[in-house]
Design a protein around this motif. Structure first.
Motif, PDB file in Angstrom:
ATOM      1  N   THR A   1      -7.964 -11.332  13.068  1.00  0.00           N
ATOM      2  CA  THR A   1      -7.726 -11.749  14.455  1.00  0.00           C
ATOM      3  C   THR A   1      -6.259 -11.562  14.794  1.00  0.00           C
ATOM      4  OG1 THR A   1      -7.347 -14.050  13.763  1.00  0.00           O
ATOM      5  CG2 THR A   1      -9.598 -13.442  14.379  1.00  0.00           C
ATOM      6  N   HIS A   2      -5.997 -11.358  16.073  1.00  0.00           N
ATOM      7  CA  HIS A   2      -4.623 -11.149  16.543  1.00  0.00           C
ATOM      8  C   HIS A   2      -4.299 -12.158  17.635  1.00  0.00           C
ATOM      9  CE1 HIS A   2      -1.459  -9.312  19.098  1.00  0.00           C
ATOM     10  NE2 HIS A   2      -0.960  -8.993  17.925  1.00  0.00           N
ATOM     11  N   ARG A   3      -3.127 -12.773  17.488  1.00  0.00           N
ATOM     12  CA  ARG A   3      -2.641 -13.693  18.508  1.00  0.00           C
ATOM     13  C   ARG A   3      -1.226 -13.265  18.900  1.00  0.00           C
ATOM     14  NH1 ARG A   3      -5.485 -16.912  14.983  1.00  0.00           N
ATOM     15  NH2 ARG A   3      -7.195 -18.124  15.912  1.00  0.00           N
ATOM     16  N   PRO A   4      -0.941 -13.207  20.194  1.00  0.00           N
ATOM     17  CA  PRO A   4       0.402 -12.818  20.646  1.00  0.00           C
ATOM     18  C   PRO A   4       1.475 -13.697  19.993  1.00  0.00           C
ATOM     19  CG  PRO A   4      -1.111 -12.921  22.500  1.00  0.00           C
ATOM     20  CD  PRO A   4      -1.851 -13.500  21.329  1.00  0.00           C
ATOM     21  N   ASN A   5       2.533 -13.055  19.552  1.00  0.00           N
ATOM     22  CA  ASN A   5       3.679 -13.726  18.935  1.00  0.00           C
ATOM     23  C   ASN A   5       3.375 -14.334  17.573  1.00  0.00           C
ATOM     24  OD1 ASN A   5       5.216 -13.216  21.326  1.00  0.00           O
ATOM     25  ND2 ASN A   5       4.312 -15.058  22.264  1.00  0.00           N
ATOM     26  N   SER A   6       2.130 -14.178  17.103  1.00  0.00           N
ATOM     27  CA  SER A   6       1.770 -14.720  15.783  1.00  0.00           C
ATOM     28  C   SER A   6       1.341 -13.631  14.808  1.00  0.00           C
ATOM     29  CB  SER A   6       0.636 -15.745  15.929  1.00  0.00           C
ATOM     30  OG  SER A   6       1.055 -16.846  16.709  1.00  0.00           O
ATOM     31  N   GLY A   7       0.914 -12.494  15.340  1.00  0.00           N
ATOM     32  CA  GLY A   7       0.480 -11.402  14.480  1.00  0.00           C
ATOM     33  C   GLY A   7      -0.972 -11.514  14.077  1.00  0.00           C
ATOM     34  N   TYR A   8      -1.300 -10.932  12.934  1.00  0.00           N
ATOM     35  CA  TYR A   8      -2.684 -10.844  12.478  1.00  0.00           C
ATOM     36  C   TYR A   8      -2.957 -11.834  11.349  1.00  0.00           C
ATOM     37  CZ  TYR A   8      -2.928  -6.393  15.013  1.00  0.00           C
ATOM     38  OH  TYR A   8      -2.915  -5.425  15.985  1.00  0.00           O
TER      39      TYR A   8
ATOM     40  N   TYR B   1       0.820  -1.213   0.000  1.00  0.00           N
ATOM     41  CA  TYR B   1       0.000   0.000   0.000  1.00  0.00           C
ATOM     42  C   TYR B   1       0.861   1.274   0.000  1.00  0.00           C
ATOM     43  CZ  TYR B   1      -3.830  -3.208   0.990  1.00  0.00           C
ATOM     44  OH  TYR B   1      -4.743  -4.231   0.914  1.00  0.00           O
ATOM     45  N   GLU B   2       2.168   1.073  -0.090  1.00  0.00           N
ATOM     46  CA  GLU B   2       3.120   2.184  -0.210  1.00  0.00           C
ATOM     47  C   GLU B   2       3.005   3.201   0.916  1.00  0.00           C
ATOM     48  OE1 GLU B   2       2.760   3.760  -4.134  1.00  0.00           O
ATOM     49  OE2 GLU B   2       3.507   1.942  -5.078  1.00  0.00           O
ATOM     50  N   VAL B   3       3.034   2.681   2.129  1.00  0.00           N
ATOM     51  CA  VAL B   3       3.034   3.526   3.322  1.00  0.00           C
ATOM     52  C   VAL B   3       4.076   2.966   4.284  1.00  0.00           C
ATOM     53  CG1 VAL B   3       0.603   4.198   3.110  1.00  0.00           C
ATOM     54  CG2 VAL B   3       1.202   2.135   4.378  1.00  0.00           C
ATOM     55  N   SER B   4       4.298   3.657   5.388  1.00  0.00           N
ATOM     56  CA  SER B   4       5.207   3.137   6.403  1.00  0.00           C
ATOM     57  C   SER B   4       4.477   2.105   7.264  1.00  0.00           C
ATOM     58  CB  SER B   4       5.740   4.266   7.279  1.00  0.00           C
ATOM     59  OG  SER B   4       4.695   4.780   8.093  1.00  0.00           O
ATOM     60  N   ARG B   5       5.213   1.432   8.130  1.00  0.00           N
ATOM     61  CA  ARG B   5       4.596   0.395   8.957  1.00  0.00           C
ATOM     62  C   ARG B   5       3.718   0.972  10.066  1.00  0.00           C
ATOM     63  NH1 ARG B   5       9.157  -4.174  10.105  1.00  0.00           N
ATOM     64  NH2 ARG B   5       7.407  -4.997  11.311  1.00  0.00           N
ATOM     65  N   THR B   6       3.956   2.219  10.453  1.00  0.00           N
ATOM     66  CA  THR B   6       3.177   2.811  11.551  1.00  0.00           C
ATOM     67  C   THR B   6       1.684   2.909  11.221  1.00  0.00           C
ATOM     68  OG1 THR B   6       5.097   4.031  12.362  1.00  0.00           O
ATOM     69  CG2 THR B   6       2.934   4.825  13.039  1.00  0.00           C
ATOM     70  N   PRO B   7       1.275   3.482  10.081  1.00  0.00           N
ATOM     71  CA  PRO B   7      -0.159   3.506   9.780  1.00  0.00           C
ATOM     72  C   PRO B   7      -0.735   2.113   9.537  1.00  0.00           C
ATOM     73  CG  PRO B   7       1.112   4.367   7.942  1.00  0.00           C
ATOM     74  CD  PRO B   7       2.048   4.261   9.096  1.00  0.00           C
ATOM     75  N   VAL B   8       0.090   1.178   9.030  1.00  0.00           N
ATOM     76  CA  VAL B   8      -0.377  -0.197   8.842  1.00  0.00           C
ATOM     77  C   VAL B   8      -0.736  -0.801  10.193  1.00  0.00           C
ATOM     78  CG1 VAL B   8       0.324  -2.541   8.210  1.00  0.00           C
ATOM     79  CG2 VAL B   8       0.859  -0.632   6.698  1.00  0.00           C
ATOM     80  N   ARG B   9       0.113  -0.563  11.185  1.00  0.00           N
ATOM     81  CA  ARG B   9      -0.120  -1.105  12.522  1.00  0.00           C
ATOM     82  C   ARG B   9      -1.452  -0.579  13.077  1.00  0.00           C
ATOM     83  NH1 ARG B   9       4.482   0.567  14.720  1.00  0.00           N
ATOM     84  NH2 ARG B   9       5.543  -1.116  13.608  1.00  0.00           N
ATOM     85  N   GLY B  10      -1.700   0.728  12.912  1.00  0.00           N
ATOM     86  CA  GLY B  10      -2.951   1.306  13.381  1.00  0.00           C
ATOM     87  C   GLY B  10      -4.155   0.772  12.621  1.00  0.00           C
ATOM     88  N   ALA B  11      -4.001   0.586  11.297  1.00  0.00           N
ATOM     89  CA  ALA B  11      -5.096   0.060  10.485  1.00  0.00           C
ATOM     90  C   ALA B  11      -5.441  -1.371  10.892  1.00  0.00           C
ATOM     91  CB  ALA B  11      -4.718   0.113   9.004  1.00  0.00           C
ATOM     92  N   LEU B  12      -4.434  -2.173  11.184  1.00  0.00           N
ATOM     93  CA  LEU B  12      -4.678  -3.554  11.591  1.00  0.00           C
ATOM     94  C   LEU B  12      -5.409  -3.606  12.936  1.00  0.00           C
ATOM     95  CD1 LEU B  12      -1.325  -5.271  10.526  1.00  0.00           C
ATOM     96  CD2 LEU B  12      -3.564  -5.445   9.416  1.00  0.00           C
ATOM     97  N   ARG B  13      -5.068  -2.698  13.828  1.00  0.00           N
ATOM     98  CA  ARG B  13      -5.770  -2.651  15.112  1.00  0.00           C
ATOM     99  C   ARG B  13      -7.243  -2.279  14.907  1.00  0.00           C
ATOM    100  NH1 ARG B  13      -2.953   1.117  19.239  1.00  0.00           N
ATOM    101  NH2 ARG B  13      -4.576   0.211  20.581  1.00  0.00           N
TER     102      ARG B  13
END
Length: 292
Positions: free
Chosen positions: A65-72, A44-56
């Motif tokens: 879904t999110h699992r600790p140590n496994s990601g989304y 999506y040609e962005v930095s990882r910071t907005p991706v992290r917020g979008a995933l949340r």
């Protein structure tokens, strides 16, 4: 396991979350797929910071879904895109989304400002400025009476392929025309413009600026051919490919490689080698087709 959404999502996070949600529903990301921040940032040609917020945001809506140590990962029941509330899109975000949606033909040929307000939840002022920008860039036109319409463009991937193959035939032939004559000062200015572009920071270069230089380069060589019909054909193709080139700039900005390929063609013409220039032009257009 649900994840709390950001307390105050930024417009970019909201817009990105909506894009990812649309791609999940369209099965570009399938149930069970791992969603890597790094891969999404590149896609999506962005930095990882907005991706992290979008995933949340998407996790809070249950689309992933999110699992600790496994990601989304994409949820098994991800069938419809949820309504993602948040800040309205900025002018740049709305501009980019309109181009992407039209390139994918999810927007009709004609539309009104009300249609877009309902679809994108954009303030009147932002929408008005975005429409003016699109109009100035030659992507939309005011309709007689009411509303707007997109300028003629290439209809689909098949049309895009036909366009590139047509350009290979026409533009390479133009370089070999008996009437071909180089305007040395004009070619030198074109070289300088390309060299200056390559030296600039990526973030400072817009799709409109790059397309303008790209189109000017191909039209200049068509003018050198001395053949009015080749020039007319190149000018028509430049107009038709405007929307697709803008969309491609955001998906896979290859302006450095493209500009370097242009410079090699210029070097061949400066050396008086039209045959070499034609070979390089064919390679350039073939590469661009495969990247589209």
């Amino acid at each position: 396991m649900t994840t709390a959404a950001p307390a105050r999502p930024t417009p970019l996070q909201v817009d990105l979350a909506r894009h990812i949600a649309e791609d999940i529903v369209a099965r570009r990301h399938r149930p069970g797929d791992h969603l890597s921040e790094e891969a999404l940032a590149a896609a999506y040609e962005v930095s990882r910071t907005p991706v992290r917020g979008a995933l949340r945001l998407l996790a809070a809506k249950g689309l992933i879904t999110h699992r600790p140590n496994s990601g989304y990962t994409v949820a098994d029941n991800a069938a419809t895109a949820p309504a993602i509330e948040g800040a309205s899109p900025t002018q740049n975000e709305l501009y980019r989304r309109l181009i992407d949606d039209r390139a994918q033909r999810s927007l009709p040929d004609t539309f009104t400002e009300r249609d877009l307000r309902l679809r994108y939840d954009a303030p009147r002022s932002v929408l008005a400025k975005t429409l003016l920008q699109l109009s100035a860039d030659g992507l939309i036109e005011k309709r007689k009476g009411h509303g707007w319409q997109f300028a003629p463009s290439l209809e689909n991937a098949e049309a895009l392929g036909e366009s590139y193959r047509f350009r290979m035939a026409i533009e390479c032939a133009g370089l070999l025309e008996p009437s071909f004559r180089v305007d040395k000062p004009a070619l030198a200015r074109m070289r300088a413009a390309h060299e200056a572009l390559i030296q600039r920071d990526d973030a400072d270069i817009s799709a409109t600026e790059f397309f303008g230089l790209n189109a000017s380069f191909h039209e200049l060589l068509a003018r050198f051919s001395g053949n009015r019909y080749i020039l007319q054909a190149v000018q028509q193709q430049n107009q038709l490919r405007r929307l697709e080139e803008h969309a491609a700039f955001y998906r896979d900005a290859r302006f450095v490689n493209s500009s370097s390929e242009h410079l090699r063609i210029i070097e061949a013409l400066e050396a008086g080698d039209q045959e070499r220039a034609a070979q390089l032009m064919r390679h350039h257009l073939t590469t661009s087709l495969h990247a589209s």
